[in-house]
Design an enzyme around this catalytic site. Structure first.
Site, PDB file in Angstrom:
ATOM      1  N   LYS A 212     132.204  18.987  85.524  1.00 60.84           N
ATOM      2  CA  LYS A 212     130.928  18.462  85.028  1.00 60.84           C
ATOM      3  C   LYS A 212     130.719  16.998  85.425  1.00 60.84           C
ATOM      4  O   LYS A 212     129.590  16.520  85.448  1.00 60.84           O
ATOM      5  CB  LYS A 212     130.824  18.668  83.536  1.00 60.84           C
ATOM      6  CG  LYS A 212     130.764  20.170  83.220  1.00 60.84           C
ATOM      7  CD  LYS A 212     130.388  20.479  81.812  1.00 60.84           C
ATOM      8  CE  LYS A 212     130.133  21.959  81.621  1.00 60.84           C
ATOM      9  NZ  LYS A 212     131.366  22.763  81.570  1.00 60.84           N
TER      10      LYS A 212
HETATM   11  C1  LIG Z   1     131.366  24.104  81.623  1.00 60.31           C
HETATM   12  C2  LIG Z   1     132.615  24.732  82.107  1.00 60.31           C
HETATM   13  C3  LIG Z   1     132.619  26.025  82.647  1.00 60.31           C
HETATM   14  C4  LIG Z   1     131.383  26.883  82.706  1.00 60.31           C
HETATM   15  O1  LIG Z   1     130.400  26.337  83.569  1.00 60.31           O
HETATM   16  P1  LIG Z   1     128.895  26.813  83.445  1.00 60.31           P
HETATM   17  O2  LIG Z   1     128.133  25.986  84.407  1.00 60.31           O
HETATM   18  O3  LIG Z   1     128.498  26.559  82.017  1.00 60.31           O
HETATM   19  O4  LIG Z   1     128.860  28.265  83.762  1.00 60.31           O
HETATM   20  C5  LIG Z   1     133.812  26.510  83.133  1.00 60.31           C
HETATM   21  N1  LIG Z   1     134.960  25.783  83.088  1.00 60.31           N
HETATM   22  C6  LIG Z   1     134.984  24.553  82.563  1.00 60.31           C
HETATM   23  C7  LIG Z   1     136.275  23.810  82.521  1.00 60.31           C
HETATM   24  C8  LIG Z   1     133.824  23.974  82.067  1.00 60.31           C
HETATM   25  O5  LIG Z   1     133.851  22.737  81.553  1.00 60.31           O
END
Ligand SMILES: *Cc1c(COP(=O)(O)O)cnc(C)c1O
Length: 462
Positions: free
Chosen positions: A112
């Site tokens: 993210k």
């Molecule tokens: C947010 C997240 C996901 C899922 O991603 P999306 O874009 O919500 O599908 C998977 N793994 C981790 C470690 C995350 O922080």
């Protein structure tokens, strides 16, 4: 470049407006009116360039006149300078034909950061230019919140409020949200699970008086600018395995469908992606929906991959918009049905989804086994989310097409689960080793819209 809502009834916006707004006023999500194309020549030319240069070339056509080229290059450079790896998104080999895309070298150790660091720099630039202030509100299952707080802490024109489910995030995630000392950071622990937090954030956006009064801005994965930032690493990784002259597939650990939807955009831009595999944990609503056409939430069961403990997968709406032939009315209707309990995807739309997406699920034991097995066979220590991806990728791989599994977080972000599975305690990288000694600051809130809105109004009045 103009942006339109998936539900077809909100004003058309520019990139900058869509970025600052988040959710459309008709409840929908913004998408570009048309998708810019990268020719095979454009894609080939990405070989060997820096991550930042690739990011500039892939994203530039989407931003219209929001920033000049020089401004945008500066924004990108600042966004990624704090990453702990020169390649930003390095690709490692796990087995013949199977690769791991490490997306966890940013400041909060999850993918993210790729989007949030960029959004932080874009917000700062835009708000300085306009002289406006905003209140950023986000819901998190752990990683979005820490990434948002890290990206916005200390910025003058922004207060950042993050709602996370009390007791349902890992200690590292919680500490990353509760230890920043800056007064514009507000970590709120809600009594409920992630879907409650996300629902209250949506309620705030639909309360127009509140929304306009506090100048609400959203940075959840519904924000188009976040999806856009994630398109870049599909290009860089595919190119390093021979795209556009060779097809590749991706397996993506999925919760809110933002990351995997970015892959879909990359494909529509012209990147030769064979399959996009949606990998879910035991909260497998997306796998069930892609298998049967039925989307019916039935409660969240907490797992060792908590960032995917989701039943209402917001960005799936964007995929539905394309599956329904860009018919906003049809999307609005299924979303109304969802409020009443669930919906069934039409046969035509389901076939359209299956042209691109495969899916698989991985339960808790399989997740632990994947962590153990991958450590034994490759010396890579996976976080539980990445392990869900690797498990599903191994089942869904097709001969002759390289598979890239997205590693979405660093194992040290989920040390208890990783140690339980592998017997190895993953240490935090040196630069954040004192996280456990810092003071925490958090406000507990009820799962109640009025109470949360009142708190936010009080905080920004000071
Ligand atoms: C947010 C997240 C996901 C899922 O991603 P999306 O874009 O919500 O599908 C998977 N793994 C981790 C470690 C995350 O922080």
């Amino acid at each position: 470049m103009k942006y339109i809502s998936t539900r077809g009834r909100a004003p058309t916006l520019s990139f900058e407006e869509a970025m600052l707004t988040g959710l459309a006023r008709d409840g929908g999500l913004y998408l570009p009116e048309s998708i810019p194309q990268m020719s095979h020549e454009d894609i080939r030319a990405l070989e060997g360039v820096s991550y930042e240069e690739a990011a500039f070339r892939v994203m530039r056509p989407f931003i219209g006149d929001a920033f000049t080229d020089d401004e945008f290059r500066g924004i990108i450079a600042r966004a990624y300078e704090g990453f702990g790896h020169a390649a930003r998104a390095p690709l490692k080999q796990l087995a013949p034909g199977h690769f791991l895309l490490e997306l966890f070298h940013g400041p909060t150790l999850a993918f993210k950061d790729f989007a949030m660091q960029l959004i932080g720099q874009m917000f700062e630039f835009s708000l300085k230019r306009s002289g406006n202030r905003v209140s950023i509100v986000g819901a998190t299952s752990g990683d979005t919140g820490s990434a948002a707080i890290e990206a916005f802490r200390g910025l003058d024109a922004v207060d950042v409020f993050i709602l996370y489910p009390h007791g349902r995030v890992s200690e590292v995630q919680r500490r990353q949200m509760t230890t920043p000392a800056e007064s514009n950071v507000h970590a709120l622990a809600i009594d409920g699970h992630f879907d409650d937090a996300q629902a209250r954030v949506k309620d705030m956006f639909n309360d127009f008086e509140f929304r306009d009064g506090v100048r609400l801005a959203g940075v959840n994965s519904i924000n188009w600018a976040r999806v856009l930032a994630q398109v870049v690493y599909y290009f860089t990784s595919a190119v390093s395995l021979g795209a556009p002259d060779r097809k590749v597939s991706f397996t993506v650990p999925t919760g809110n469908f933002g990351d995997v939807f970015a892959g879909y955009i990359a494909k529509r831009m012209g990147l030769p992606i064979d399959r996009l595999v949606v990998a879910t944990n035991q909260n497998d609503i997306l796998h069930r929906c892609l298998s049967t056409g039925d989307y019916r939430p039935d409660g969240v069961a907490p797992s060792i991959s908590p960032s995917m403990d989701i039943q209402v997968s917001s960005n799936f709406e964007r995929a539905l918009f394309y599956a329904y032939g860009q018919d906003g009315g049809a999307v609005a209707q299924v979303m109304d049905e969802l409020k009443a309990g669930g919906f069934t995807v039409s046969q035509g739309a389901l076939e359209a989804l299956r042209e691109t997406f495969d899916s698989g699920r991985c339960d808790e034991d399989e997740t632990r086994a994947a962590i153990r097995r991958t450590w034994a066979t490759s010396g890579e220590l996976l976080c539980p989310h990445s392990a869900v991806g690797v498990h599903v990728a191994e089942a869904e791989r097709r001969a002759g097409v390289p598979m890239i599994t997205l590693a979405t977080a660093h194992p040290a972000k989920f040390p208890a689960a990783v140690e339980d599975a592998s017997g190895i305690h993953p240490p935090l990288p040196e630069r954040m080793a004192n996280l456990y000694e810092r003071d925490e600051r958090v406000t507990r809130v009820a799962n109640d819209l009025d109470a949360i809105e009142t708190l936010i109004k009080e905080r920004i009045a000071h």
